[in-house]
Design a protein around this motif. Structure first.
Motif, mmCIF file in Angstrom:
data_model
loop_
_atom_site.group_PDB
_atom_site.id
_atom_site.type_symbol
_atom_site.label_atom_id
_atom_site.label_comp_id
_atom_site.label_asym_id
_atom_site.label_seq_id
_atom_site.Cartn_x
_atom_site.Cartn_y
_atom_site.Cartn_z
ATOM 1 N N ARG A 98 0.857 -1.174 0.000
ATOM 2 C CA ARG A 98 0.000 0.000 0.000
ATOM 3 C C ARG A 98 0.894 1.224 0.000
ATOM 4 N NH1 ARG A 98 -4.604 0.204 4.319
ATOM 5 N NH2 ARG A 98 -5.156 -1.684 3.181
ATOM 6 N N LEU A 124 1.078 5.399 0.634
ATOM 7 C CA LEU A 124 0.393 6.531 1.259
ATOM 8 C C LEU A 124 0.417 7.732 0.331
ATOM 9 C CD1 LEU A 124 1.630 6.322 4.936
ATOM 10 C CD2 LEU A 124 0.007 4.924 3.673
ATOM 11 N N ARG A 125 -0.443 8.674 0.653
ATOM 12 C CA ARG A 125 -0.537 9.869 -0.178
ATOM 13 C C ARG A 125 0.808 10.550 -0.366
ATOM 14 N NH1 ARG A 125 -5.528 10.222 2.156
ATOM 15 N NH2 ARG A 125 -4.898 11.266 4.049
ATOM 16 N N ARG A 138 5.059 7.404 1.022
ATOM 17 C CA ARG A 138 5.559 6.321 1.858
ATOM 18 C C ARG A 138 4.900 5.022 1.431
ATOM 19 N NH1 ARG A 138 4.893 8.803 7.871
ATOM 20 N NH2 ARG A 138 3.314 10.053 6.823
ATOM 21 N N ARG A 139 5.648 3.961 1.482
ATOM 22 C CA ARG A 139 5.122 2.675 1.038
ATOM 23 C C ARG A 139 5.357 1.593 2.070
ATOM 24 N NH1 ARG A 139 7.376 -0.972 -4.038
ATOM 25 N NH2 ARG A 139 9.377 -0.440 -3.130
ATOM 26 N N GLN A 140 4.365 0.743 2.259
ATOM 27 C CA GLN A 140 4.546 -0.421 3.123
ATOM 28 C C GLN A 140 4.254 -1.666 2.314
ATOM 29 O OE1 GLN A 140 5.636 -0.808 6.450
ATOM 30 N NE2 GLN A 140 5.741 -2.880 5.649
ATOM 31 N N ARG A 174 -7.770 -5.123 -0.181
ATOM 32 C CA ARG A 174 -7.279 -3.871 0.376
ATOM 33 C C ARG A 174 -5.793 -3.721 0.193
ATOM 34 N NH1 ARG A 174 -11.819 -2.627 3.691
ATOM 35 N NH2 ARG A 174 -13.081 -4.497 3.786
ATOM 36 N N GLN A 175 -5.266 -4.440 -0.764
ATOM 37 C CA GLN A 175 -3.840 -4.328 -1.023
ATOM 38 C C GLN A 175 -3.603 -4.368 -2.523
ATOM 39 O OE1 GLN A 175 -2.727 -7.672 1.284
ATOM 40 N NE2 GLN A 175 -3.056 -9.125 -0.363
ATOM 41 N N ASP A 214 11.252 -0.937 2.223
ATOM 42 C CA ASP A 214 9.820 -0.645 2.342
ATOM 43 C C ASP A 214 9.055 -1.805 2.962
ATOM 44 O OD1 ASP A 214 9.775 1.952 1.475
ATOM 45 O OD2 ASP A 214 9.497 1.442 -0.630
ATOM 46 N N GLY A 240 10.168 -1.506 6.900
ATOM 47 C CA GLY A 240 9.879 -0.276 7.621
ATOM 48 C C GLY A 240 11.132 0.436 8.089
ATOM 49 N N GLY A 242 4.922 0.064 10.389
ATOM 50 C CA GLY A 242 6.112 0.198 9.567
ATOM 51 C C GLY A 242 6.397 1.588 9.064
ATOM 52 N N ARG A 243 5.351 2.364 8.849
ATOM 53 C CA ARG A 243 5.574 3.610 8.139
ATOM 54 C C ARG A 243 5.080 4.887 8.797
ATOM 55 N NH1 ARG A 243 10.024 3.171 6.124
ATOM 56 N NH2 ARG A 243 10.296 2.260 4.055
#
Lengths: 253, 253
Positions: free
Chosen positions: A86, A88-89, A92-94, A116-117, A206, A209, B168-169
DNA sequence: CGGTTATTTGAAATACGTCAATTCAAGTGG
DNA sequence: CCACTTGAATTGACGTATTTCAAATAACCG
């Protein structure tokens, strides 16, 4: 060893033997190997899989194979590596999990639910649609395929719990050591000192973390201590005993 | 407000109305409320639940309700809070998820599989065995109960992914803000400025992957900025707009 | 009230992140 | 075979987030 590497490291095979790709008998290899890990498959089941493999599609590295929010679209990854993640805006990536050759993705925890992924190709990959295949297998609970797939889901579940512990409670050193051990196991080359790990340091960071820079420094230390060396998409474990000690946790399959 | 708190904060009810416990009509409240969130239940289904509630057991805070490695033993939590967690050899702890009144636990990703997480009572709790109940509901897929339970599992899955991203993020500030918002939603008191959060700071820190001391400092800052105040097991959200901004992510249900 | 557990605070150490540049590896096209 | 480009790996210097240790309240419970 070369054989082993090119075997699991599907993305390389693809490019090397492009001409012989269509009729390659090994294309179904990773998938069959993984599915039969939990018990023998019937001849008909093996045939089903080979049949499936004929309809595979190729995608280049970076392609989004499955987008978050879409209805489930189960697929098998025949070659190459992918990542469930996923973003983030703010960028950042996880990364939640990696998908290796022979593994499946794109199915939700329940049918017809929204995933959701997002699944992204981390190398060049080959995939096949597994919806019909899974539907058929589901009909026969005694089916070896169905059993294998359920077992795979269990493994995934266990891995994610372990991943949470890693993210929340391990130091960067421990994270890396633990991660390498997990990948060693999953590669199937359980006792080999070297195995394919075609991931960018940024990708690994990523997942764990950690910042890329910090990951790089940790890798340098592990390299200096002769615990692990990552180079050119291949991981070499030196002192696996010491590596396990540094990992604190015992990684799952 | 007092009514609302004592409602969700099951552990308190228990102690207050101990004498009237047996025939208390509210004992089934949290469970019924949660199960009917995804659609109305039939009168017979409600009766099933009430019947179940009669067989509830009480456990004090700290009790292990379900041990990692054991075969699945699905249960409902009628009152009180619990946590799904894992503890490392050296004492470090990671909490995977919290279990609120009315929610279930102890079922694996597949039947008869070994669970890989331990469930511990974080307050005094009341539980009921849900194995037979779930088995019966599973027979009738159209069953409102079964539908509700599956929906709950989906929510849990979504929460865990979000939890991974958080671990993690996100920074400590973001983690805390995000966590409070998630708990606000889950408490059902979606718009209320105050809701029960009977968790120790140490417990919260083990969920968020942060040291207790640091969590405490972050809380102090959030309190000073009038974003959240935690006191006596109750959370009060001041500027929920600003809190959401600080959380970066939108927490799931 | 006394004993225990949780919260709070300070001071110091360190792990980790950011910024910025350099090196390295692997094409690509001439 | 050689610039030239591009993306990844590496390194230094520095700032900040977070942890650890230790101690002092404060809240809770029998």
């Amino acid at each position: 060893m070369v054989e082993l590497v090119s075997d699991t490291y599907g993305a390389i095979i693809t490019r090397v033997s492009r001409s012989a790709a269509r009729e390659s008998p090994t294309a179904a290899g990773p998938l069959l190997r993984r599915l039969s890990r939990f018990g023998p498959l019937g001849a008909d089941e093996i045939e089903q899989v080979r049949d499936l493999v004929g309809r595979r599609k190729r995608w280049r590295s970076g392609t989004t194979l499955f987008a978050e929010g879409r209805p489930a679209a189960p697929q098998f990854l025949l070659s190459g590596w992918a990542g469930a993640q996923r973003v983030l805006r703010d960028g950042r990536r996880q990364i939640f999990d990696f998908i290796l050759p022979g593994e499946g993705f794109g199915y939700g925890p329940a049918v017809d639910s929204q995933a959701r992924q997002t699944v992204v190709a981390l190398t060049a990959v080959e995939t096949v649609d597994a919806a019909a295949f899974l539907g058929a297998a589901r009909e026969v609970p005694s089916n070896g395929l169905w059993r294998a797939i359920r077992a795979t889901e269990l493994e995934e579940d266990a891995r994610r719990l372990e991943h949470m512990v890693r993210l929340g409670r391990l130091t960067a050193h421990e994270k890396v050591a633990h991660f390498v051990l997990e990948m060693q196991r999953r590669s199937g080359a359980s006792e080999a000192s070297s195995f394919p790990l075609p991931l960018t340091q940024e990708t690994i960071s990523d997942a764990l973390g950690v910042s890329v820079v910090h990951l790089n420094r940790v890798l340098r230390q592990l390299r200096a201590a002769d615990l692990v060396k990552l180079r050119g998409g291949v991981a070499m474990v030196g002192d696996s005993k010491a590596l396990a000690a540094a990992a604190v946790l015992t990684p799952p399959a």
